[in-house]
Write a protein that holds these residues in place. Structure first.
Motif, short mmCIF file in Angstrom:
data_model
loop_
_atom_site.label_atom_id
_atom_site.label_comp_id
_atom_site.label_asym_id
_atom_site.label_seq_id
_atom_site.Cartn_x
_atom_site.Cartn_y
_atom_site.Cartn_z
N LYS A 28 -2.84 -12.70 -28.88
CA LYS A 28 -1.52 -12.34 -28.35
C LYS A 28 -1.63 -11.68 -26.99
N ARG A 29 -2.08 -12.45 -26.02
CA ARG A 29 -2.21 -11.96 -24.64
C ARG A 29 -1.83 -13.09 -23.71
N SER A 30 -1.24 -12.73 -22.58
CA SER A 30 -1.00 -13.73 -21.54
C SER A 30 -2.13 -13.61 -20.52
N ASN A 31 -2.26 -14.63 -19.67
CA ASN A 31 -3.26 -14.56 -18.58
C ASN A 31 -4.66 -14.24 -19.10
N LEU A 74 0.83 -1.21 0.00
CA LEU A 74 0.00 0.00 0.00
C LEU A 74 0.86 1.25 0.00
N GLY A 75 2.02 1.19 0.64
CA GLY A 75 2.93 2.33 0.69
C GLY A 75 3.72 2.55 -0.59
N GLY A 76 3.51 1.68 -1.59
CA GLY A 76 4.29 1.75 -2.82
C GLY A 76 3.63 2.60 -3.90
N LEU A 77 4.19 2.48 -5.10
CA LEU A 77 3.75 3.28 -6.24
C LEU A 77 3.17 2.36 -7.32
N VAL A 78 2.32 2.92 -8.15
CA VAL A 78 1.90 2.22 -9.35
C VAL A 78 3.16 1.95 -10.17
N PRO A 79 3.43 0.71 -10.54
CA PRO A 79 4.71 0.42 -11.19
C PRO A 79 4.82 0.98 -12.60
N THR A 80 6.05 1.06 -13.05
CA THR A 80 6.34 1.51 -14.41
C THR A 80 6.57 0.28 -15.28
N PRO A 81 5.77 0.08 -16.34
CA PRO A 81 5.88 -1.15 -17.13
C PRO A 81 7.30 -1.47 -17.58
N SER A 82 8.07 -0.45 -17.95
CA SER A 82 9.42 -0.72 -18.47
C SER A 82 10.35 -1.30 -17.41
N ASP A 83 9.94 -1.23 -16.13
CA ASP A 83 10.76 -1.82 -15.07
C ASP A 83 10.69 -3.35 -15.03
N PHE A 84 9.70 -3.92 -15.72
CA PHE A 84 9.58 -5.39 -15.69
C PHE A 84 10.57 -6.01 -16.67
N GLU A 85 11.23 -7.07 -16.21
CA GLU A 85 12.27 -7.69 -17.04
C GLU A 85 11.67 -8.44 -18.23
N GLU A 86 10.63 -9.25 -17.94
CA GLU A 86 10.04 -10.08 -18.99
C GLU A 86 9.15 -9.24 -19.90
N GLU A 87 9.26 -9.48 -21.22
CA GLU A 87 8.45 -8.72 -22.16
C GLU A 87 6.96 -8.94 -21.93
N SER A 88 6.59 -10.21 -21.63
CA SER A 88 5.16 -10.49 -21.44
C SER A 88 4.62 -9.75 -20.21
N ARG A 113 5.80 -6.89 -19.13
CA ARG A 113 5.75 -5.48 -19.54
C ARG A 113 4.45 -5.16 -20.28
N ILE A 114 4.14 -6.05 -21.25
CA ILE A 114 2.92 -5.84 -22.05
C ILE A 114 1.69 -5.95 -21.14
N ALA A 115 1.73 -6.96 -20.24
CA ALA A 115 0.59 -7.15 -19.34
C ALA A 115 0.41 -5.92 -18.45
N ALA A 116 1.52 -5.34 -18.00
CA ALA A 116 1.45 -4.15 -17.13
C ALA A 116 0.90 -2.96 -17.91
N GLU A 117 1.36 -2.81 -19.15
CA GLU A 117 0.85 -1.69 -19.97
C GLU A 117 -0.66 -1.81 -20.17
N ASN A 118 -1.09 -3.01 -20.52
CA ASN A 118 -2.54 -3.24 -20.72
C ASN A 118 -3.31 -2.98 -19.43
N ALA A 119 -2.73 -3.45 -18.32
CA ALA A 119 -3.42 -3.33 -17.04
C ALA A 119 -3.57 -1.86 -16.63
N LEU A 120 -2.50 -1.09 -16.77
CA LEU A 120 -2.55 0.33 -16.38
C LEU A 120 -3.56 1.09 -17.24
N LYS A 121 -3.60 0.73 -18.53
CA LYS A 121 -4.56 1.38 -19.43
C LYS A 121 -5.98 1.04 -18.96
N TYR A 122 -6.21 -0.23 -18.70
CA TYR A 122 -7.57 -0.64 -18.27
C TYR A 122 -7.94 0.00 -16.94
#
Lengths: 470, 201
Positions: free
Chosen positions: B15-18, A300-314, A316-325
């Motif tokens: 092309k989506r995971s989860n 709870l004390g943290g921040l909304v993450p930055t997608p580019s900080d994720f190592e795995e490409e999948s 990263r994409i999942a984080a981008e989609n999630a933040l948009k949604y």
């Protein structure tokens, strides 16, 4: 070599075992609700089959039922048809049913334990993935699909390949104000949604032993959210004390015989798990999700993450989609996120202890302007108990909506839904896109975070509240 | 259940995971009491988007879904499998399936073919180049095949032996188990008397 708890319970239930085939497993208790059973009963009828063991089967209505005006006919005709179908099937096949309006009605995973039907060493299934809840008693409990519901109805068995076993050891003690929910959300972010796949997980260690039965149920409930087949906890005195005296608990000599057996249901010292995860409870903090699967969480004390900080490409994409949604900006403090609706309830956090904790935090405060708080007890019994303790008054005085029992906004099959773009802090188990209503945005939270968030209108913990004289 | 040996059909990339069960079919679509008619709810939240892959004309007759990892996570709803089948899908290819979804697929007759993540990526690349192309899922040889000639993608997929056998033979699980009625009855007779019951037997 010794056996793990899961292996002991599994082996006790193998009816038939043959090379190259899954085990045929006996099922001690089959729980049924209106959504995943109609086609199974139809299958029985088509084949001219009966329910083999109505005495090991229990049905209730939970997913579709309204939480207001539940004494009137269900308004949605399609929901009504599904509920009516369960009633007809239960009557035709001789299954015990607790319908809407009955004092034992409620979420199937709240009803089983409160009746004392959920006991250590059992195999329990239901056409619902959160059946893993019952693992808190040292039972192997898991969700099944409708074809398997039909199979259990007809045969009281299931064909199942024996899963591998995993230990999740949680050492240390949870700090004050940090709950079983924070523990399991922390775990899921650690493992990802697929980390438990193929395993029956045993939760163990000091922090697990220190949990109440309600807390243990919260942890086991969310086993499926990191992909585990089932999650269970060795029964101990806490378990026995919870069961003793419940309506369907063994009595007299049966009780003694049962407890004697239950005490053997522990992992042997020389047993070997196929995998192990070790976590430290003492470093855990209130934990919330920011994304659209339960593995996308942060303190709870943290921040909304930055997608580019994720190592795995999948990722990263999942984080981008999630933040948009979710309509969130990377780098925003979680505590700055405004919440429209707070949902307290579900098979994860809808038991009496949860309502007591929520009431304790909210007492003397008011729900923030622009935020609504929905309190939905997990069962009628929980509702009545809460009213006996005056918790309903605490919620109503704070400006909350005090509702009837059911699954409610956890999945929005009844009218309790989020609108498009509406944001919730929810004590339930899934933050999937649209889970609580089309376009709805869900943050999974613990009971204390839910209660404090209702008061402040932004994601908060009780520590953020100005204390009031009560 | 219909027998399944091999199937060749238009493959649709997702092309989506989860892709969880609430994405495959949201809860509000689960209210039917039959096994059919669930195609309307398939990927309901994404269907409104004209650019969603399911809405593209080249995939209108798709029967093979090629999805990202952790397909079918979440709920136990077999309706997710039925929605895919009702729409016309015969097989799903992914690098990882949620357990319950995989189990439900096997029971309902949808082939859940688990392949290496690289294979999914190669098929996606192939479909980018040739949208509307077909992919073969051969349960006999446990292989997926896309394309022809030296560049063809041919790789094996995982499915457990027992499910494969049942799908190949089109067998009904309940019928098989009822064949073991004597061992079930013997087990029942030996159950401890203190085990709970919901009503008098």
């Amino acid at each position: 070599m010794g056996k793990t708890l899961a292996e002991k319970v599994w082996d006790e239930h193998v009816v038939r075992s043959a090379p190259g085939e899954p085990d045929l497993l006996y099922i001690d208790l089959h729980l049924i609700h209106e959504v995943t059973s109609p086609q199974a009963f139809d299958g029985l009828r088509l084949a001219g089959r009966q329910v083999r063991r109505p005495d090991l089967t229990l049905a209730t209505e939970d997913h579709n039922v309204p939480t207001i005006d539940w004494d009137k006919p269900i308004a949605d005709p399609v929901s009504k048809t599904q509920v009516d179908t369960l009633r007809r099937n239960a009557a035709e096949f001789g299954v015990r049913l607790h319908p809407l309006g009955d004092v034992e009605q409620g979420i199937v995973h709240v009803v089983g334990p409160q009746l004392g039907l959920t006991q250590p060493g059992m195999t329990i299934v239901c056409g619902d993935s959160h059946t893993s809840t019952h693992g808190a008693f040292g039972a192997i409990a898991f969700g099944i699909g409708t074809s398997e519901v039909e199979h259990v109805l007809a045969t009281q068995t299931l064909m199942q390949a024996k899963p591998k076993t995993m230990a999740v050891t949680i050492n240390g003690s949870l700090p004050p104000g940090v709950t079983a929910k924070d523990m399991v959300l922390t775990l899921i972010t650690h493992t990802g949604t697929g980390g438990g796949q193929g395993y029956i997980v045993e939760y163990r260690g000091q922090a697990i032993e220190e949990l109440s039965m309600e807390g243990r149920m919260t942890v086991c409930n969310m086993s499926i959210e990191w992909g585990a087949k089932a999650g269970l906890i060795a029964p101990d005195q806490t378990t026995f004390d919870y069961i003793e005296g419940k309506p369907e608990a063994p009595k007299g000599a049966d009780w003694d015989a049962a407890v004697e057996h239950w005490k053997t249901l522990v992992t042997d010292d020389d047993a070997v798990f196929d995998a192990e995860i070790v976590l430290d409870a003492s470093t855990m903090t209130p934990f919330v999700t920011w994304g659209t699967n339960p593995g996308q969480g942060v303190p709870l004390g943290g921040l909304v993450p930055t997608p580019s900080d994720f190592e795995e490409e999948s990722d990263r994409i999942a984080a981008e989609n999630a933040l948009k949604y979710m309509g969130l900006e990377a780098g925003t403090p979680m505590r700055d996120v405004h919440v429209d609706t707070v949902f307290v309830g579900s098979c994860t956090n809808g038991r009496i202890e949860d309502l007591r904790l929520a009431a304790e935090i909210i007492k003397g405060h008011k729900v923030a302007d622009g935020t609504r708080l929905l309190v939905v007890p997990g069962s009628v019994r929980v509702r009545l108990q809460a009213m006996e303790e005056g918790l309903d008054k605490v919620f109503i005085e704070a400006g909350a909506e005090w509702r009837g029992a059911g699954c409610s906004m956890c999945l929005g099959m009844n009218p309790d839904q989020l609108a498009v773009g509406e944001r919730s802090a929810s004590t339930s188990n899934r933050n999937f896109e649209g889970r609580q209503g089309k376009g709805g945005r869900t943050h999974l939270v613990s009971i204390p975070v839910a209660a404090a968030t209702a008061v402040r209108g932004t994601l908060s913990s009780p520590a953020d509240l100005v204390s009031v004289e009560v | 259940m219909e027998k399944f040996s091999t199937h060749t059909g238009v493959a649709m990339p997702l092309k989506r995971s989860n892709v969880d069960t609430d994405q495959i079919i949201p809860a509000v679509y689960l209210k039917r009491v039959t096994r059919d008619g669930f195609e309307d709810g398939l990927f309901a939240a994404w269907r409104n988007d004209p650019d969603f892959v399911l809405n593209k004309p080249e995939y209108s007759g798709a029967t093979v879904l090629v999805a990202g990892p952790d397909f079918g996570t979440g709920s136990s709803r077999e309706h997710a499998v039925w929605a895919l089948q009702n729409y016309g899908f015969k097989a799903v290819i992914s690098s990882r399936f949620a357990d319950i979804f995989r189990g439900n697929s096997g029971k309902a007759g949808l082939v859940a073919a688990q392949v290496d993540e690289k294979v999914v990526q190669r098929i996606w690349d192939y479909l980018d180049e040739f949208p509307g192309a077909t992919v073969t899922v051969d349960l006999e040889s446990r292989t997926v095949t896309a394309g022809e000639g030296p560049d063809a993608i041919v790789d094996s997929f995982d499915i457990d032996d027992y499910t494969r056998w049942r799908l190949l033979e089109g067998l009904d699980d309940v019928g098989i188990t009822l064949g073991h009625d004597d061992v079930i009855a013997a087990y029942e007779n030996a159950r401890p008397s203190w085990k709970p019951a919901t009503q008098k037997a």
